[in-house]
Design a protein around this motif. Structure first.
Motif, PDB file in Angstrom:
ATOM      1  N   VAL A 230       0.840  -1.202   0.000  1.00 48.40           N
ATOM      2  CA  VAL A 230       0.000   0.000   0.000  1.00 48.40           C
ATOM      3  C   VAL A 230       0.879   1.258   0.000  1.00 48.40           C
ATOM      4  O   VAL A 230       0.538   2.270  -0.604  1.00 48.40           O
ATOM      5  CB  VAL A 230      -0.951  -0.009   1.221  1.00 48.40           C
ATOM      6  CG1 VAL A 230      -1.747   1.279   1.309  1.00 48.40           C
ATOM      7  CG2 VAL A 230      -1.894  -1.207   1.145  1.00 48.40           C
ATOM      8  N   GLY A 231       2.029   1.167   0.668  1.00 52.40           N
ATOM      9  CA  GLY A 231       2.936   2.310   0.746  1.00 52.40           C
ATOM     10  C   GLY A 231       3.416   2.761  -0.622  1.00 52.40           C
ATOM     11  O   GLY A 231       3.568   3.960  -0.883  1.00 52.40           O
ATOM     12  N   LEU A 232       3.637   1.794  -1.498  1.00 51.26           N
ATOM     13  CA  LEU A 232       4.096   2.118  -2.849  1.00 51.26           C
ATOM     14  C   LEU A 232       3.007   2.887  -3.602  1.00 51.26           C
ATOM     15  O   LEU A 232       3.277   3.834  -4.328  1.00 51.26           O
ATOM     16  CB  LEU A 232       4.413   0.810  -3.580  1.00 51.26           C
ATOM     17  CG  LEU A 232       5.362   0.904  -4.767  1.00 51.26           C
ATOM     18  CD1 LEU A 232       6.694   1.499  -4.366  1.00 51.26           C
ATOM     19  CD2 LEU A 232       5.573  -0.485  -5.367  1.00 51.26           C
ATOM     20  N   PHE A 233       1.789   2.455  -3.371  1.00 50.82           N
ATOM     21  CA  PHE A 233       0.638   3.104  -4.005  1.00 50.82           C
ATOM     22  C   PHE A 233       0.472   4.531  -3.482  1.00 50.82           C
ATOM     23  O   PHE A 233       0.188   5.472  -4.208  1.00 50.82           O
ATOM     24  CB  PHE A 233      -0.604   2.254  -3.687  1.00 50.82           C
ATOM     25  CG  PHE A 233      -1.868   2.746  -4.337  1.00 50.82           C
ATOM     26  CD1 PHE A 233      -2.017   2.726  -5.711  1.00 50.82           C
ATOM     27  CD2 PHE A 233      -2.917   3.216  -3.560  1.00 50.82           C
ATOM     28  CE1 PHE A 233      -3.187   3.166  -6.308  1.00 50.82           C
ATOM     29  CE2 PHE A 233      -4.093   3.664  -4.150  1.00 50.82           C
ATOM     30  CZ  PHE A 233      -4.222   3.635  -5.528  1.00 50.82           C
ATOM     31  N   ASP A 234       0.700   4.664  -2.183  1.00 51.79           N
ATOM     32  CA  ASP A 234       0.431   5.903  -1.464  1.00 51.79           C
ATOM     33  C   ASP A 234       1.606   6.892  -1.497  1.00 51.79           C
ATOM     34  O   ASP A 234       1.487   8.033  -1.055  1.00 51.79           O
ATOM     35  CB  ASP A 234       0.140   5.515  -0.009  1.00 51.79           C
ATOM     36  CG  ASP A 234      -0.633   6.599   0.700  1.00 51.79           C
ATOM     37  OD1 ASP A 234      -1.343   7.350   0.020  1.00 51.79           O
ATOM     38  OD2 ASP A 234      -0.501   6.694   1.922  1.00 51.79           O
ATOM     39  N   TYR A 235       2.708   6.434  -2.023  1.00 48.89           N
ATOM     40  CA  TYR A 235       3.963   7.194  -2.104  1.00 48.89           C
ATOM     41  C   TYR A 235       3.777   8.668  -2.499  1.00 48.89           C
ATOM     42  O   TYR A 235       4.300   9.573  -1.829  1.00 48.89           O
ATOM     43  CB  TYR A 235       4.840   6.449  -3.116  1.00 48.89           C
ATOM     44  CG  TYR A 235       6.204   6.981  -3.397  1.00 48.89           C
ATOM     45  CD1 TYR A 235       7.340   6.292  -2.982  1.00 48.89           C
ATOM     46  CD2 TYR A 235       6.393   8.147  -4.128  1.00 48.89           C
ATOM     47  CE1 TYR A 235       8.600   6.753  -3.278  1.00 48.89           C
ATOM     48  CE2 TYR A 235       7.654   8.618  -4.418  1.00 48.89           C
ATOM     49  CZ  TYR A 235       8.749   7.922  -3.989  1.00 48.89           C
ATOM     50  OH  TYR A 235      10.000   8.396  -4.277  1.00 48.89           O
ATOM     51  N   PRO A 236       2.998   8.959  -3.564  1.00 47.85           N
ATOM     52  CA  PRO A 236       2.884  10.367  -3.992  1.00 47.85           C
ATOM     53  C   PRO A 236       2.175  11.260  -2.973  1.00 47.85           C
ATOM     54  O   PRO A 236       2.408  12.466  -2.952  1.00 47.85           O
ATOM     55  CB  PRO A 236       2.054  10.292  -5.280  1.00 47.85           C
ATOM     56  CG  PRO A 236       2.121   8.869  -5.723  1.00 47.85           C
ATOM     57  CD  PRO A 236       2.278   8.050  -4.487  1.00 47.85           C
ATOM     58  N   VAL A 237       1.318  10.664  -2.143  1.00 46.49           N
ATOM     59  CA  VAL A 237       0.600  11.466  -1.145  1.00 46.49           C
ATOM     60  C   VAL A 237       1.574  11.900  -0.044  1.00 46.49           C
ATOM     61  O   VAL A 237       1.535  13.045   0.424  1.00 46.49           O
ATOM     62  CB  VAL A 237      -0.600  10.683  -0.553  1.00 46.49           C
ATOM     63  CG1 VAL A 237      -1.313  11.510   0.506  1.00 46.49           C
ATOM     64  CG2 VAL A 237      -1.557  10.283  -1.670  1.00 46.49           C
ATOM     65  N   LEU A 238       2.465  11.003   0.334  1.00 46.90           N
ATOM     66  CA  LEU A 238       3.498  11.368   1.318  1.00 46.90           C
ATOM     67  C   LEU A 238       4.414  12.451   0.731  1.00 46.90           C
ATOM     68  O   LEU A 238       4.797  13.398   1.431  1.00 46.90           O
ATOM     69  CB  LEU A 238       4.311  10.120   1.699  1.00 46.90           C
ATOM     70  CG  LEU A 238       5.445  10.341   2.704  1.00 46.90           C
ATOM     71  CD1 LEU A 238       4.924  10.877   4.033  1.00 46.90           C
ATOM     72  CD2 LEU A 238       6.226   9.045   2.924  1.00 46.90           C
ATOM     73  N   MET A 239       4.703  12.323  -0.542  1.00 45.46           N
ATOM     74  CA  MET A 239       5.529  13.345  -1.203  1.00 45.46           C
ATOM     75  C   MET A 239       4.815  14.698  -1.197  1.00 45.46           C
ATOM     76  O   MET A 239       5.450  15.743  -0.971  1.00 45.46           O
ATOM     77  CB  MET A 239       5.856  12.894  -2.627  1.00 45.46           C
ATOM     78  CG  MET A 239       6.657  13.892  -3.418  1.00 45.46           C
ATOM     79  SD  MET A 239       7.457  13.107  -4.843  1.00 45.46           S
ATOM     80  CE  MET A 239       7.807  14.566  -5.830  1.00 45.46           C
ATOM     81  N   ALA A 240       3.513  14.678  -1.395  1.00 47.47           N
ATOM     82  CA  ALA A 240       2.729  15.922  -1.338  1.00 47.47           C
ATOM     83  C   ALA A 240       2.839  16.534   0.060  1.00 47.47           C
ATOM     84  O   ALA A 240       3.015  17.746   0.217  1.00 47.47           O
ATOM     85  CB  ALA A 240       1.275  15.649  -1.706  1.00 47.47           C
TER      86      ALA A 240
END
Ligand code: AMP
Ligand code: TRP
Length: 365
Positions: free
Chosen positions: A161-171
């Motif tokens: 899930v972290g890989l999927f969610d990666y761009p949100v953490l970057m935001a």
């Protein structure tokens, strides 16, 4: 007015010339006129499996590389992402306004989660085709196809899930600091676009909270291509070591790699889209020497690839040797002290932003 600049780099793999020319070099140049924050994104790194000891070692090494490359702690803030818990906290809040379809569209996710994510995108289409095909397909072919289908779905089911969610953490990284400019390689522009979308959506729903950031890429440095394949970008995960020049390669290795670098047909040294291999080598030459591509073309009129490559190797060695000397001279204690000061500064900025966020979202004080 000075702009707030933020960028991050993952503490994984061997950093190469593409990372330096496409990212770090720009940061060094920009720190004079901007208020720059540079983050080593270990929370992002663990979206793919990491060996804990190796992660610690890499994190420290990357921090030293920043300093050796010219990031000046007197001008810029340098810190480790996991030292500031607000990144994870804001990441969570942004998750609640990010949409599945937006994240499914991200190229990096599609690449990292293999072909399966692309299929998910096409599932409506696929389902239609399937319905029509099944009727007339022969049983053996059908079985083989269903087997393949099952394997890809199983693979997709195991993507973190972290890989999927990666761009949100970057935001979250970017928005926490009222960032105006995000200098990155072109592969990251899609994530910066998503960051803008999330910031606008949040502001609209909860009131003005985040500055809308802009991505910035430099033309020549944006994409350094592989030495063994000028149609793909230079990458630390490439199959062959002859794809990249690592920032830790010694002079002999650099000379050998440049000698082996693929070239185009013909023998003239010209900067042209039809000669992608040469164009890439000239880009590297330009970025490291400060000479323009026209100047380089002129220098090699009547000469061939041999002379050009010999000189290019020396230009690269001329950059790498003093860089590596500076790197070797930085002690663990020095870099740890820089990172602590950086985290303290970042934490204070992030805390102020989080106070606003919490209030706007409606969390009880
Ligand atoms: P990565 O190594 O993929 O974590 O990327 C770190 C930073 O370097 C990002 O800003 C990338 O866009 C940039 N970068 C990575 N590879 C290249 C390349 N071949 N050319 C230019 N920039 C790159
Ligand atoms: N995703 C970036 C990369 O792979 C690293 C990164 C994380 C980043 N957070 C960021 C870059 C914020 C710029 C701004 O290169």
């Amino acid at each position: 007015m000075a702009k707030r600049l933020f960028s991050g780099i993952q503490p994984s793999g061997n950093l190469h010339l593409g990372n330096y020319l496409g990212a770090i070099k720009q940061w060094v140049e920009m720190q004079d006129d901007n208020e720059a924050i540079f983050c080593i994104v270990d929370l992002h790194a663990i979206t793919v499996a990491q060996d804990p000891a190796e992660l610690r070692r890499k994190t420290l090494e990357i921090a030293k590389i920043y300093l050796a490359a010219g990031i000046d702690p007197a001008k810029s803030t340098l810190f480790i992402q996991s030292h500031v818990s607000a990144h994870a906290e804001l990441g969570w809040i942004l998750n609640t306004i990010a949409r599945m379809a937006e994240l499914e569209r991200m190229t990096q996710f599609k690449e990292k989660s293999s072909d399966v994510a692309k299929r998910i995108q096409q599932r409506t289409l696929a389902a239609k085709v399937l319905q029509e095909e099944v009727i007339e397909e022969d049983p053996g072919r059908r079985l083989a196809r269903l087997q393949l289908e099952r394997e890809s779905l199983q693979r997709y089911a195991s993507v973190g899930v972290g890989l999927f969610d990666y761009p949100v953490l970057m935001a979250a990284d970017i928005l926490l600091y009222d960032t105006n400019v995000v200098p990155v390689g072109d592969d990251q522009m899609q994530h910066v676009e998503l960051t803008r979308t999330l910031a606008e959506r949040f502001n609209k729903r909860f009131g003005e909270t985040f500055v809308i950031p802009e991505g910035k890429i430099t033309k020549e440095g944006a994409r350094i291509m592989g030495l063994d394949d000028p149609l793909k970008k230079m990458s630390k995960s490439a199959g062959s070591v002859y794809n990249y020049i690592a920032l830790t390669d010694d002079a002999q290795t650099v000379r050998k790699k440049i000698k082996k670098a693929v070239t185009d047909s013909g023998s003239e040294i010209v900067y042209h889209d039809e000669k992608p291999a040469l164009k890439n080598l000239i880009n590297i030459y330009t970025l490291l020497s400060g000479k323009t591509s026209q100047e380089i073309e002129k220098m090699y009129v009547g000469k061939g690839y041999g002379d050009f490559k010999t000189d290019l190797a020396e230009v690269i060695v001329g950059f790498l040797t003093p860089f590596q000397e500076r790197l070797a001279a930085i002690s663990d204690d020095t870099v740890l002290a820089v990172l602590k000061t950086g985290a303290d500064k970042a934490r204070a900025l992030a805390a102020a932003k989080m106070e606003q966020v919490r209030e706007h979202v409606g969390f009880l004080e």
